[in-house]
Motif scaffolding. Structure first.
Motif, PDB file in Angstrom:
ATOM      1  N   GLY A 296       0.816  -1.214   0.000  1.00  0.00           N
ATOM      2  CA  GLY A 296       0.000   0.000   0.000  1.00  0.00           C
ATOM      3  C   GLY A 296       0.846   1.259   0.000  1.00  0.00           C
ATOM      4  O   GLY A 296       0.524   2.233  -0.674  1.00  0.00           O
ATOM      5  N   GLU A 297       1.932   1.230   0.734  1.00  0.00           N
ATOM      6  CA  GLU A 297       2.843   2.375   0.774  1.00  0.00           C
ATOM      7  C   GLU A 297       3.539   2.549  -0.579  1.00  0.00           C
ATOM      8  O   GLU A 297       3.704   3.673  -1.064  1.00  0.00           O
ATOM      9  CB  GLU A 297       3.871   2.195   1.883  1.00  0.00           C
ATOM     10  CG  GLU A 297       4.743   3.408   2.104  1.00  0.00           C
ATOM     11  CD  GLU A 297       5.710   3.235   3.264  1.00  0.00           C
ATOM     12  OE1 GLU A 297       6.794   3.848   3.207  1.00  0.00           O
ATOM     13  OE2 GLU A 297       5.374   2.502   4.220  1.00  0.00           O
TER      14      GLU A 297
ATOM     15  N   LEU B 234      -7.479  -1.132   0.892  1.00  0.00           N
ATOM     16  CA  LEU B 234      -6.517  -0.088   0.573  1.00  0.00           C
ATOM     17  C   LEU B 234      -7.153   1.287   0.756  1.00  0.00           C
ATOM     18  O   LEU B 234      -8.371   1.428   0.701  1.00  0.00           O
ATOM     19  CB  LEU B 234      -6.046  -0.249  -0.874  1.00  0.00           C
ATOM     20  CG  LEU B 234      -5.396  -1.578  -1.232  1.00  0.00           C
ATOM     21  CD1 LEU B 234      -5.110  -1.640  -2.718  1.00  0.00           C
ATOM     22  CD2 LEU B 234      -4.125  -1.785  -0.441  1.00  0.00           C
ATOM     23  N   SER B 235      -6.316   2.293   0.913  1.00  0.00           N
ATOM     24  CA  SER B 235      -6.802   3.669   0.992  1.00  0.00           C
ATOM     25  C   SER B 235      -7.251   4.114  -0.395  1.00  0.00           C
ATOM     26  O   SER B 235      -6.961   3.464  -1.410  1.00  0.00           O
ATOM     27  CB  SER B 235      -5.689   4.590   1.488  1.00  0.00           C
ATOM     28  OG  SER B 235      -4.695   4.745   0.482  1.00  0.00           O
ATOM     29  N   ASP B 236      -7.933   5.254  -0.451  1.00  0.00           N
ATOM     30  CA  ASP B 236      -8.383   5.789  -1.742  1.00  0.00           C
ATOM     31  C   ASP B 236      -7.210   6.009  -2.691  1.00  0.00           C
ATOM     32  O   ASP B 236      -7.277   5.652  -3.868  1.00  0.00           O
ATOM     33  CB  ASP B 236      -9.149   7.105  -1.542  1.00  0.00           C
ATOM     34  CG  ASP B 236     -10.491   6.911  -0.859  1.00  0.00           C
ATOM     35  OD1 ASP B 236     -10.990   5.766  -0.800  1.00  0.00           O
ATOM     36  OD2 ASP B 236     -11.061   7.918  -0.397  1.00  0.00           O
ATOM     37  N   ALA B 237      -6.118   6.591  -2.191  1.00  0.00           N
ATOM     38  CA  ALA B 237      -4.947   6.843  -3.040  1.00  0.00           C
ATOM     39  C   ALA B 237      -4.343   5.533  -3.530  1.00  0.00           C
ATOM     40  O   ALA B 237      -3.922   5.428  -4.687  1.00  0.00           O
ATOM     41  CB  ALA B 237      -3.907   7.660  -2.275  1.00  0.00           C
ATOM     42  N   GLU B 238      -4.301   4.532  -2.661  1.00  0.00           N
ATOM     43  CA  GLU B 238      -3.754   3.236  -3.048  1.00  0.00           C
ATOM     44  C   GLU B 238      -4.644   2.549  -4.072  1.00  0.00           C
ATOM     45  O   GLU B 238      -4.154   1.966  -5.049  1.00  0.00           O
ATOM     46  CB  GLU B 238      -3.584   2.347  -1.814  1.00  0.00           C
ATOM     47  CG  GLU B 238      -2.521   2.854  -0.864  1.00  0.00           C
ATOM     48  CD  GLU B 238      -2.567   2.189   0.501  1.00  0.00           C
ATOM     49  OE1 GLU B 238      -1.531   2.209   1.177  1.00  0.00           O
ATOM     50  OE2 GLU B 238      -3.627   1.645   0.892  1.00  0.00           O
ATOM     51  N   ILE B 239      -5.961   2.637  -3.883  1.00  0.00           N
ATOM     52  CA  ILE B 239      -6.901   2.063  -4.852  1.00  0.00           C
ATOM     53  C   ILE B 239      -6.677   2.694  -6.217  1.00  0.00           C
ATOM     54  O   ILE B 239      -6.564   2.006  -7.231  1.00  0.00           O
ATOM     55  CB  ILE B 239      -8.364   2.272  -4.398  1.00  0.00           C
ATOM     56  CG1 ILE B 239      -8.674   1.396  -3.179  1.00  0.00           C
ATOM     57  CG2 ILE B 239      -9.339   1.981  -5.538  1.00  0.00           C
ATOM     58  CD1 ILE B 239      -9.997   1.713  -2.508  1.00  0.00           C
ATOM     59  N   ARG B 240      -6.586   4.015  -6.241  1.00  0.00           N
ATOM     60  CA  ARG B 240      -6.394   4.721  -7.511  1.00  0.00           C
ATOM     61  C   ARG B 240      -5.067   4.336  -8.149  1.00  0.00           C
ATOM     62  O   ARG B 240      -4.979   4.106  -9.355  1.00  0.00           O
ATOM     63  CB  ARG B 240      -6.459   6.230  -7.298  1.00  0.00           C
ATOM     64  CG  ARG B 240      -6.425   7.007  -8.603  1.00  0.00           C
ATOM     65  CD  ARG B 240      -6.648   8.498  -8.366  1.00  0.00           C
ATOM     66  NE  ARG B 240      -6.741   9.183  -9.629  1.00  0.00           N
ATOM     67  CZ  ARG B 240      -5.692   9.503 -10.386  1.00  0.00           C
ATOM     68  NH1 ARG B 240      -4.471   9.175 -10.016  1.00  0.00           N
ATOM     69  NH2 ARG B 240      -5.859  10.130 -11.533  1.00  0.00           N
ATOM     70  N   ALA B 241      -4.008   4.245  -7.352  1.00  0.00           N
ATOM     71  CA  ALA B 241      -2.682   3.888  -7.884  1.00  0.00           C
ATOM     72  C   ALA B 241      -2.697   2.483  -8.481  1.00  0.00           C
ATOM     73  O   ALA B 241      -2.143   2.254  -9.564  1.00  0.00           O
ATOM     74  CB  ALA B 241      -1.628   3.985  -6.791  1.00  0.00           C
ATOM     75  N   VAL B 242      -3.325   1.551  -7.799  1.00  0.00           N
ATOM     76  CA  VAL B 242      -3.389   0.173  -8.311  1.00  0.00           C
ATOM     77  C   VAL B 242      -4.210   0.133  -9.597  1.00  0.00           C
ATOM     78  O   VAL B 242      -3.818  -0.510 -10.575  1.00  0.00           O
ATOM     79  CB  VAL B 242      -3.966  -0.790  -7.246  1.00  0.00           C
ATOM     80  CG1 VAL B 242      -4.265  -2.156  -7.835  1.00  0.00           C
ATOM     81  CG2 VAL B 242      -2.997  -0.907  -6.081  1.00  0.00           C
TER      82      VAL B 242
END
Length: 136
Positions: free
Chosen positions: A15-16, A63-71
């Motif tokens: 996630g990081e 996952l966080s919102d940013a992590e979801i978007r990145a994936v």
């Protein structure tokens, strides 16, 4: 060449890593151990890692919102039918798709990709079909 290289350690949580890729607008990050490069993690690697997670519901695996978007952006990277980054917004686990697109199949593919990411509650489609204007 970049002089301020961002790196991660072998034990950095996925996630990081996803957050770093998204925040820095990069597609890959070197993995270092004791000052030496021991590998590289790409967006595609993150998607593969998530795909290998069992389908069992695990509350801590979201996952966080940013992590979801990145994936999701990693999954769409390099695909002609993929959405532009500015057309995908994630808020409170809800993926919002925006824009004008030529193919309903592309929208469906993005929806399916998003729904498979841990932490996605639902996908809301705000897209509009592309329409040719006669005489232009």
């Amino acid at each position: 060449m970049t002089t301020d290289v961002v790196t991660v350690q072998p034990d950095t949580p996925l996630g990081e890593v996803a957050g770093i890729l998204e925040a820095r607008h990069i597609k890959r990050v070197p993995v270092t151990e004791r000052g030496r490069v021991v590998g590289i993690v790409s967006r595609a690697n993150l998607v593969q890692a998530l795909a290998s997670v069992p389908d069992e519901p695990v509350s801590d695996a979201t996952l966080s919102d940013a992590e979801i978007r990145a994936v999701l952006m990693g999954e769409l990277s390099g695909r002609r039918w993929g959405f532009a980054g500015r057309n995908i917004v994630v808020t409170d686990g809800v993926v919002h798709l925006w824009g004008v697109f030529q193919s309903a199949d592309a929208v469906d593919a993005v929806r399916v990709a998003a729904q498979s990411i841990p932490g996605v509650k639902r996908v809301e489609d705000h897209t509009e079909p592309y329409q040719m204007v006669p005489g232009i």
